[in-house]
Design an enzyme around this catalytic site. Structure first.
Site, PDB file in Angstrom:
ATOM      1  N   ASN A   1      49.737  22.488  -3.107  1.00 34.49           N
ATOM      2  CA  ASN A   1      50.473  23.749  -3.006  1.00 34.49           C
ATOM      3  C   ASN A   1      51.865  23.442  -2.483  1.00 34.49           C
ATOM      4  O   ASN A   1      52.030  22.692  -1.531  1.00 34.49           O
ATOM      5  CB  ASN A   1      49.756  24.753  -2.101  1.00 34.49           C
ATOM      6  CG  ASN A   1      50.365  26.142  -2.232  1.00 34.49           C
ATOM      7  OD1 ASN A   1      51.550  26.341  -1.995  1.00 34.49           O
ATOM      8  ND2 ASN A   1      49.541  27.100  -2.621  1.00 34.49           N
ATOM      9  N   ARG A   2      52.863  24.034  -3.120  1.00 38.45           N
ATOM     10  CA  ARG A   2      54.253  23.680  -2.811  1.00 38.45           C
ATOM     11  C   ARG A   2      54.911  24.600  -1.793  1.00 38.45           C
ATOM     12  O   ARG A   2      56.101  24.489  -1.531  1.00 38.45           O
ATOM     13  CB  ARG A   2      55.053  23.648  -4.119  1.00 38.45           C
ATOM     14  CG  ARG A   2      54.564  22.480  -4.965  1.00 38.45           C
ATOM     15  CD  ARG A   2      54.525  22.649  -6.436  1.00 38.45           C
ATOM     16  NE  ARG A   2      54.107  23.908  -6.964  1.00 38.45           N
ATOM     17  CZ  ARG A   2      54.454  24.329  -8.177  1.00 38.45           C
ATOM     18  NH1 ARG A   2      55.209  23.596  -8.942  1.00 38.45           N
ATOM     19  NH2 ARG A   2      54.018  25.480  -8.637  1.00 38.45           N
TER      20      ARG A   2
END
Length: 169
Positions: A50-51
């Site tokens: 997840n960024r």
């Protein structure tokens, strides 16, 4: 895919960690519901792909936070609050598309204590759920941002950061 889901595949899950905010928070970012990894880690955006944390660090010109305490500090230093729309639901794994039996969080306390000026949704599902279940209670507008989830492969990190920069304007 909906037709392949069986009732026994669903798991009733409750959100078990608190929102991150203080009275100085001006920006509220809402996800839909924590992923399996986030639930295991007991903190937001816990999936390694997840960024979210890379995006927030990049747009605030900060170091990438590693620990939960560093993540909390990054948010608070930048007057950002985070939470999720859903308090509990039935879900298959981490699939936003499988969410049903929704019970939403109560936003009255965070909106009373914090100095929230703008609310953003991390992705379409958070936006949709907020509009459907929460807007009528808060009467506060929400703006949709592209999801930082690894499932959102159409947005590379650079493009995500360009879109997410507007939270700071």
């Amino acid at each position: 895919m909906e037709n392949n889901r069986k009732i026994e595949d669903y798991k009733k899950v409750k959100h078990t960690f608190l929102p991150i905010y203080d009275k100085e928070s001006e920006i509220l970012i809402l996800g839909s519901f924590p992923s399996v990894k986030s639930r295991e880690n007991q903190f937001y955006y816990g999936h390694p792909q997840n960024r979210f944390w890379r995006v927030i660090a990049t747009i605030t010109n900060s170091n990438l936070p590693i620990t939960i305490e560093e993540k909390k500090r990054l948010l608070k230093e930048n007057h950002i609050a985070i939470w999720d729309v859903i308090q509990s639901c039935s879900i298959i794994g981490s699939s936003d598309g499988s969410i049903r039996d929704v019970v939403v969080n109560d936003f009255s306390e965070i909106l009373k204590i914090a100095n929230i000026k703008r609310i953003y949704a991390n992705g379409g599902k958070a936006y949709e759920l907020y509009q459907k279940y929460v807007f009528s209670q808060t009467e506060r507008e929400i703006k949709k941002l592209p999801s930082t989830s690894p499932a959102n492969a159409t947005y590379q990190i650079k493009r995500l950061c360009q879109e997410w920069k507007r939270i700071l304007e």
